[in-house]
Write an enzyme that holds these catalytic residues in place. Sequence first.
Site, PDB file in Angstrom:
ATOM      1  CD  GLU A  42     -19.695   0.354  19.906  1.00 53.05           C
ATOM      2  OE1 GLU A  42     -19.546   1.038  20.926  1.00 53.05           O
ATOM      3  OE2 GLU A  42     -20.174   0.825  18.845  1.00 53.05           O
ATOM      4  CE  LYS A 113     -17.413   4.229  21.837  1.00 56.67           C
ATOM      5  NZ  LYS A 113     -18.760   3.871  21.339  1.00 56.67           N
ATOM      6  CB  CYS A 146     -18.167   3.084  17.878  1.00 57.95           C
ATOM      7  SG  CYS A 146     -19.672   3.572  16.985  1.00 57.95           S
ATOM      8  CB  VAL A 173     -26.596   5.706  14.932  1.00 54.68           C
ATOM      9  CG1 VAL A 173     -26.922   4.316  15.437  1.00 54.68           C
ATOM     10  CG2 VAL A 173     -25.992   6.560  16.042  1.00 54.68           C
TER      11      VAL A 173
END
Length: 273
Positions: A42, A113, A146, A173
């Site tokens: 990404e 996205k 993501c 993350v």
Amino acid sequence: MIRAGFYQYKPVFGEIRRNVESVLERLNEIDREEADLIVLPELFNSGYQFVSRREVSELSEGIPDGFTTGRLREFARDKKLWLVAGLPERSGKSFYNSAVLVGPKGPVATYRKVHLFYEEKLWFNPGANRFRAYNIGKARIGMMVCFDWFFPEAARSLALAGAEIICHPSNLVLPHCPDAMVTRCLENRVFAITANRIGSEQRGGRERLTYIGQSEIVDPQGRILFRAHRDRETLKIVEFDPREARRKRINRYNELMRDRRTELYNTGRKSPF
């Protein structure tokens, strides 16, 4: 059979030309017959942690006429392969966290996205495109980006559209995605290639973001064909048969898609919470 994989690396924030050229230099080590499909992370060309709308404006590009898509197009043509890559997209006065599919004959599709994560909501517009599958010759692929992994409807929609491989550019993350993608593949009987980044960013006084690496390739049985290290640059190509994703039968009595009871599902309804 298809030879497909990912490149996991650490971009330098804001250095678009440097990032793109360093990635293509690394990918250039691949022989022409060694890979059919490569997935990049990404926002692979820009870095992730924006701190202002101005930065987003300066670093976003048009698709297909921007620098990054142009260089990907040249590389895909020369190497005779397909690329899926995440980048910040400019369209008029709007900005999107997008993924582009580029093949030997040029750009094919752009996915914006749908499910924005955290401060992305400050900078980007959510995509309004439907999840689709695209024929790249040796397989049908779909794209999500993501945080889309957190919503099982995304992967299911791609499977229903006929995708055999989910291409998943990421800047992860949260710690859960690598294992969750095992479930996404198992519950949809598809392959998935998650291309994450490594390193960390802390810009503009914001909290430090540490990316978890662990890019991976998972098969329709939920088996991890390869998973990268948490903090190591990795270029990996795996050969597999995408036709395995067409086999939705679980046993002699159960077939995944036919056994769905769609009349009982609350799909599309607003949450009562």
